[in-house]
Design a protein around this motif. Structure first.
Motif, PDB file in Angstrom:
ATOM      1  N   TYR A   1       0.795  -1.223   0.000  1.00 37.62           N
ATOM      2  CA  TYR A   1       0.000   0.000   0.000  1.00 37.62           C
ATOM      3  C   TYR A   1       0.830   1.278   0.000  1.00 37.62           C
ATOM      4  O   TYR A   1       0.274   2.358  -0.215  1.00 37.62           O
ATOM      5  CB  TYR A   1      -0.982  -0.002   1.173  1.00 37.62           C
ATOM      6  CG  TYR A   1      -2.282  -0.661   0.810  1.00 37.62           C
ATOM      7  CD1 TYR A   1      -3.372   0.095   0.416  1.00 37.62           C
ATOM      8  CD2 TYR A   1      -2.412  -2.041   0.809  1.00 37.62           C
ATOM      9  CE1 TYR A   1      -4.561  -0.499   0.045  1.00 37.62           C
ATOM     10  CE2 TYR A   1      -3.591  -2.653   0.441  1.00 37.62           C
ATOM     11  CZ  TYR A   1      -4.672  -1.877   0.063  1.00 37.62           C
ATOM     12  OH  TYR A   1      -5.846  -2.472  -0.327  1.00 37.62           O
TER      13      TYR A   1
ATOM     14  N   TYR B   1       0.475   1.647  -3.704  1.00 39.00           N
ATOM     15  CA  TYR B   1      -0.855   1.407  -4.268  1.00 39.00           C
ATOM     16  C   TYR B   1      -1.837   2.524  -3.930  1.00 39.00           C
ATOM     17  O   TYR B   1      -2.644   2.929  -4.771  1.00 39.00           O
ATOM     18  CB  TYR B   1      -1.396   0.063  -3.789  1.00 39.00           C
ATOM     19  CG  TYR B   1      -2.803  -0.219  -4.289  1.00 39.00           C
ATOM     20  CD1 TYR B   1      -3.086  -0.208  -5.645  1.00 39.00           C
ATOM     21  CD2 TYR B   1      -3.837  -0.490  -3.408  1.00 39.00           C
ATOM     22  CE1 TYR B   1      -4.364  -0.453  -6.121  1.00 39.00           C
ATOM     23  CE2 TYR B   1      -5.125  -0.739  -3.869  1.00 39.00           C
ATOM     24  CZ  TYR B   1      -5.381  -0.721  -5.219  1.00 39.00           C
ATOM     25  OH  TYR B   1      -6.652  -0.962  -5.685  1.00 39.00           O
TER      26      TYR B   1
ATOM     27  N   LEU C   1      -1.412   5.201  -6.443  1.00 46.73           N
ATOM     28  CA  LEU C   1      -1.166   4.747  -7.801  1.00 46.73           C
ATOM     29  C   LEU C   1      -1.700   5.751  -8.826  1.00 46.73           C
ATOM     30  O   LEU C   1      -1.057   6.013  -9.849  1.00 46.73           O
ATOM     31  CB  LEU C   1      -1.804   3.370  -8.020  1.00 46.73           C
ATOM     32  CG  LEU C   1      -1.536   2.705  -9.379  1.00 46.73           C
ATOM     33  CD1 LEU C   1      -0.043   2.519  -9.605  1.00 46.73           C
ATOM     34  CD2 LEU C   1      -2.261   1.363  -9.469  1.00 46.73           C
TER      35      LEU C   1
ATOM     36  N   PHE D   1      -5.177  -3.909 -12.089  1.00 47.55           N
ATOM     37  CA  PHE D   1      -4.786  -4.350 -10.754  1.00 47.55           C
ATOM     38  C   PHE D   1      -5.844  -5.293 -10.180  1.00 47.55           C
ATOM     39  O   PHE D   1      -5.515  -6.300  -9.538  1.00 47.55           O
ATOM     40  CB  PHE D   1      -4.610  -3.138  -9.836  1.00 47.55           C
ATOM     41  CG  PHE D   1      -3.973  -3.451  -8.524  1.00 47.55           C
ATOM     42  CD1 PHE D   1      -2.600  -3.327  -8.340  1.00 47.55           C
ATOM     43  CD2 PHE D   1      -4.742  -3.857  -7.435  1.00 47.55           C
ATOM     44  CE1 PHE D   1      -2.004  -3.616  -7.119  1.00 47.55           C
ATOM     45  CE2 PHE D   1      -4.165  -4.151  -6.215  1.00 47.55           C
ATOM     46  CZ  PHE D   1      -2.782  -4.029  -6.059  1.00 47.55           C
TER      47      PHE D   1
ATOM     48  N   SER E   1      -0.011  -7.111  -8.743  1.00 49.54           N
ATOM     49  CA  SER E   1      -1.263  -7.420  -8.061  1.00 49.54           C
ATOM     50  C   SER E   1      -1.428  -8.917  -7.831  1.00 49.54           C
ATOM     51  O   SER E   1      -1.869  -9.340  -6.754  1.00 49.54           O
ATOM     52  CB  SER E   1      -2.440  -6.878  -8.866  1.00 49.54           C
ATOM     53  OG  SER E   1      -3.664  -7.190  -8.244  1.00 49.54           O
TER      54      SER E   1
END
Length: 381
Positions: free
Chosen positions: A216, A219, A222, A244, A300
């Motif tokens: 994270y 992410y 992102l 993802f 992912s």
């Protein structure tokens, strides 16, 4: 009973969409409430921290109630909180509604996992868990990018209205299909205390936090990363989140099968190594767009393959406390998301968006060390 696992998974889809849709709408939220994109990330942080506190306590305190009552109540609270999000007039009000949503999700998701464990044969436990959690990962494919598109087209409130609407048929289905007298393992606060005193189990739960915090770090941001490096707008970000999400579904199913075949601990070690190797590429953007989408997909797959093997490992360590230990693990998921989001915000302030991939990889080393340490600690305090 044949429809029970798919129904539990569908409920997790609603939970997953409502929990993570904010990742695709950080821009509209920041504009609505006059905060920065980094500050808007605290919408996910507040949810995660509330989940971490409420889920273990909620599962322990409702351990004597019917699983049908607990699952329906949890999803109903989550849906009501989604409606409250649409009525928020301040950023603080939105955070409060998100914390209420976390309470509902904290009742639903670990109890759904515990029900799956209770009805599955031991050698098929990994597959059963991955099937229940496919809804959570499918939310990454459909829910998060769709929510982002809805938010950009109709306003961010519309995304939360969709979440609340999707919860209604799930509530009806759960009440009709879940047996009121389904066998389960009763829990109480003493069960939670015993779980917290198991050092090996707690260190293993901590791996969930360290592993996901690494993921994270980049992410959560992102969208801003892709906008800054590649000039992506709303459609490009939605496409990246969709990619993802597809990887998350593939990874979730793959993780359960790998866990049943080679064992959960070896699966988790390989996934941590993959994360360490992949995330630095996010710090050397721009790259050709097809390569970027391939990277996002593979990242992912490796990131979301951990759910089933991690839960299988925890159940094997503490089978007599499975509901509570799974609740603690579910809480650790959101602690990891919160920690990663907060760390990512600090990395942005220190080194900019381009540093996030390297920071995530460094955090992945901590997750790998965490897993190795958990294997060397006695089980009981």
């Amino acid at each position: 009973m044949a429809l029970l696992i798919p129904l539990l998974s569908a409920g997790n889809f609603v939970i997953g969409m409502g929990a993570f849709v904010v990742i695709g709408i950080l821009g509209p939220l920041a504009a609505e409430f006059g905060v920065t994109s980094a500050d808007a990330g605290f919408v996910l942080t507040a949810y995660a921290l509330a989940y971490a506190v409420c889920s273990p306590l909620g599962v322990a305190l409702t351990g004597g109630l019917s699983r049908r009552v607990v699952l329906v109540a949890g999803l109903a609270v989550f849906a009501a909180a989604a409606l409250l999000c649409t009525l928020a007039e301040s950023f603080g009000g939105l955070l409060a509604a998100r914390m209420l949503a976390a309470f509902g999700a904290g009742l639903y998701t670990p109890n759904a996992a515990a029900v799956a464990v209770s009805i599955a044969e031991p050698e098929k436990r990994g597959a059963a868990l991955s099937n229940v959690f496919v809804g959570l990962t499918l939310a990454q494919v459909l829910g998060v990018p769709a929510g982002g598109l809805i938010a950009y087209a109709f306003g961010w409130q519309a995304a939360f209205l969709v979440v609340a609407g999707l919860a209604v048929p799930m509530l009806v289905g759960l009440w009709r299909i879940l047996p009121p007298a389904l066998a389960f393992q009763p829990t109480r606060l003493a069960t939670l205390g015993a779980a917290l005193g198991d050092r090996r189990a707690m260190l293993t739960v901590l791996f969930t936090t360290t592993f996901l915090s690494a993921v994270y770090v980049p992410y959560t941001y992102l969208g801003p990363i892709l906008t800054a490096a590649l000039g992506f707008g709303g459609p490009g970000i939605a496409a990246a989140l969709l990619t993802f999400g597809v990887g998350a579904v593939v990874g979730n199913l793959l993780g359960g099968r790998l866990s049943d075949r080679i064992g959960p601990r070896r699966t988790l070690t390989g996934l941590a190594l993959a994360q360490i190797a992949l995330m630095p590429f996010l710090s050397i953007l721009p790259l050709p767009v097809p390569l970027v989408f391939g990277l996002i997909f593979l990242w992912s797959v490796c990131g979301w393959s951990f759910l089933a093997p991690q839960q299988s490992l925890l159940v094997s360590l503490a089978p007599d406390r499975a509901p509570v230990i799974l609740a603690l693990n579910a809480a650790a998921i959101y602690v990891g998301a919160a920690a990663g989001s907060a760390l990512g915000s600090g990395v942005i302030a220190w080194g900019g968006l381009g540093s996030l991939g390297l920071a995530g990889s460094a955090a992945g080393l901590l997750a790998l060390a965490n897993l190795a340490l958990a294997d060397r600690v006695p089980a009981r305090a």
